[in-house]
Design an enzyme around this catalytic site. Sequence first.
Site, PDB file in Angstrom:
ATOM      1  N   GLU A  91       0.822  -1.200   0.000  1.00  0.00           N
ATOM      2  CA  GLU A  91       0.000   0.000   0.000  1.00  0.00           C
ATOM      3  C   GLU A  91       0.865   1.262   0.000  1.00  0.00           C
ATOM      4  O   GLU A  91       1.939   1.291   0.588  1.00  0.00           O
ATOM      5  CB  GLU A  91      -0.844   0.032   1.274  1.00  0.00           C
ATOM      6  CG  GLU A  91      -1.832  -1.092   1.342  1.00  0.00           C
ATOM      7  CD  GLU A  91      -2.569  -1.128   2.679  1.00  0.00           C
ATOM      8  OE1 GLU A  91      -3.375  -2.041   2.851  1.00  0.00           O
ATOM      9  OE2 GLU A  91      -2.332  -0.263   3.534  1.00  0.00           O
ATOM     10  N   CYS A 104       3.206   8.319   1.397  1.00  0.00           N
ATOM     11  CA  CYS A 104       3.669   7.373   2.409  1.00  0.00           C
ATOM     12  C   CYS A 104       3.846   6.027   1.722  1.00  0.00           C
ATOM     13  O   CYS A 104       2.907   5.502   1.121  1.00  0.00           O
ATOM     14  CB  CYS A 104       2.594   7.304   3.508  1.00  0.00           C
ATOM     15  SG  CYS A 104       2.936   6.063   4.741  1.00  0.00           S
ATOM     16  N   CYS A 111       4.753  -7.172   7.537  1.00  0.00           N
ATOM     17  CA  CYS A 111       5.723  -6.685   8.517  1.00  0.00           C
ATOM     18  C   CYS A 111       5.874  -7.724   9.626  1.00  0.00           C
ATOM     19  O   CYS A 111       4.902  -8.354  10.026  1.00  0.00           O
ATOM     20  CB  CYS A 111       5.251  -5.364   9.116  1.00  0.00           C
ATOM     21  SG  CYS A 111       6.461  -4.632  10.239  1.00  0.00           S
ATOM     22  N   CYS A 115       3.300  -4.967  15.814  1.00  0.00           N
ATOM     23  CA  CYS A 115       2.763  -3.947  16.733  1.00  0.00           C
ATOM     24  C   CYS A 115       1.261  -4.223  16.902  1.00  0.00           C
ATOM     25  O   CYS A 115       0.559  -4.466  15.918  1.00  0.00           O
ATOM     26  CB  CYS A 115       2.999  -2.544  16.167  1.00  0.00           C
ATOM     27  SG  CYS A 115       4.737  -2.192  15.853  1.00  0.00           S
ATOM     28  N   CYS A 118      -1.611  -2.282  14.889  1.00  0.00           N
ATOM     29  CA  CYS A 118      -1.400  -2.109  13.455  1.00  0.00           C
ATOM     30  C   CYS A 118      -1.949  -3.294  12.672  1.00  0.00           C
ATOM     31  O   CYS A 118      -1.630  -4.453  12.989  1.00  0.00           O
ATOM     32  CB  CYS A 118       0.096  -1.940  13.203  1.00  0.00           C
ATOM     33  SG  CYS A 118       0.537  -1.983  11.467  1.00  0.00           S
ATOM     34  N   LEU A 229       6.904   5.694  18.894  1.00  0.00           N
ATOM     35  CA  LEU A 229       7.246   5.472  20.305  1.00  0.00           C
ATOM     36  C   LEU A 229       6.093   4.819  21.077  1.00  0.00           C
ATOM     37  O   LEU A 229       6.212   3.725  21.596  1.00  0.00           O
ATOM     38  CB  LEU A 229       7.647   6.803  20.938  1.00  0.00           C
ATOM     39  CG  LEU A 229       8.292   6.719  22.302  1.00  0.00           C
ATOM     40  CD1 LEU A 229       9.622   5.988  22.247  1.00  0.00           C
ATOM     41  CD2 LEU A 229       8.498   8.108  22.902  1.00  0.00           C
ATOM     42  N   CYS A 350      -2.751   1.771   8.021  1.00  0.00           N
ATOM     43  CA  CYS A 350      -1.739   0.929   7.399  1.00  0.00           C
ATOM     44  C   CYS A 350      -2.177  -0.535   7.383  1.00  0.00           C
ATOM     45  O   CYS A 350      -2.551  -1.093   8.395  1.00  0.00           O
ATOM     46  CB  CYS A 350      -0.449   1.109   8.192  1.00  0.00           C
ATOM     47  SG  CYS A 350       0.801  -0.072   7.886  1.00  0.00           S
TER      48      CYS A 350
HETATM   49  S1  SF4 Z   1       3.320  -0.145  12.921  1.00  0.00           S
HETATM   50 FE1  SF4 Z   1       2.799  -1.885  11.606  1.00  0.00          FE
HETATM   51  S2  SF4 Z   1       4.040  -1.651   9.755  1.00  0.00           S
HETATM   52 FE2  SF4 Z   1       4.901  -0.287  11.339  1.00  0.00          FE
HETATM   53  S3  SF4 Z   1       6.492  -1.546  12.315  1.00  0.00           S
HETATM   54 FE3  SF4 Z   1       4.635  -1.857  13.534  1.00  0.00          FE
HETATM   55  S4  SF4 Z   1       3.673  -3.709  12.631  1.00  0.00           S
HETATM   56 FE4  SF4 Z   1       5.194  -2.937  11.167  1.00  0.00          FE
END
Ligand code: SF4
Length: 358
Positions: A91, A104, A111, A115, A118, A229, A350
């Site tokens: 994306e 972006c 990934c 996180c 996300c 952060l 995202c």
């Molecule tokens: S926010 Fe999402 S894309 Fe970014 S590092 Fe964390 S898991 Fe990966």
Amino acid sequence: MKINLKSLTEKEISAFIKDIGQPVYRARQIIKWLYERYAISFEEMTDLPKHLRELLDKNAYISSLKLMKREISMDGTQKFLFGLEDGEAVESVLIPDDDRLTLCISSQAGCAMRCRFCVTGSLGLKRDLMAYEIADQIITAGRLMAKKTIAEPPLALSEGSGDIKITNIVLMGMGEPLHNFAQVLEALSRMINLLGFSKRRITLSTAGIAPKIIELAKQAPRINLAVSLNATTDEIRNRLMPVNKKYPLKDLISVCRKFPLERARRITFEYILLGGVNDSKDDAQRLVHLLRGIRAKVNLIPFNKVTAGEKMEFRQSSENDIAVFQGILRNAGIPAFIRKSKGSDISAACGQLKAIYS
Ligand code: SF4
């Protein structure tokens, strides 16, 4: 087998041109077509003689991203889902803001960082992107924005004003750029040397791969740094961002202190405010303490269940908590901005578009 010209560096394109018996100045012409005029076929390269275009066509090809989906928000934000040659997809999001048009871009398909807030993190890592696939997001979006190729005129961007140019790049899409370091470095070099972006207009955002942050400053000096952060204690950050178990706050903040900054530049700290998790007065005060001595600015991003997806376990902070949090930072002299989610009427978080279409 035909060679993908975009997979080659500038030097390699020159060597290839020599190999097929052509003068080296032709390489410069071809590079211009690829990176300044966004050509996707040799046919478009009208200032090359026909026999050379045929020769190129016999020996090489130009890869391009396939536009699989394009969503346009009422606020002008556009989200693209681009297909890669092997069937993976990434994306990119185009964000208009006053006189800036920021793209972006993604550095990985998926990934590995996981996180908790996300959508991409929940998809896992498919693979690293090649440098040309990272740069191709800029080329393809640029091509789409060029007036002559606009299929659907973008909302909220002035129509009839000629080509619309991307002004800023942020590596903040799918993936952790510092986990795909070599390809990201090559992509940065293409952005600066071939696509013509000033370093000041490029920002790399990391979840906090501490040793690579110093390496980035050495290998790609003067690129802007953003750090995601999102917490002020290891306990909370471990929970939100598993990378923190490997590179705890102490290490992360320590490398940020060492990150060389030009005059008037700051490190951006992104802080997603999650109701009842990291948005208390104590958190704000701890953040002030953590950032003491760092030329920092903080982007406060209120968590938005609509853009992040209903399945997410978090809730939005109250308006009052957000204002108090911002006030504490500002009173301590830290520039702090509230960044409302752009494109809240489209799948703008995202990984969301990918999650819907995979
Ligand atoms: S926010 Fe999402 S894309 Fe970014 S590092 Fe964390 S898991 Fe990966």
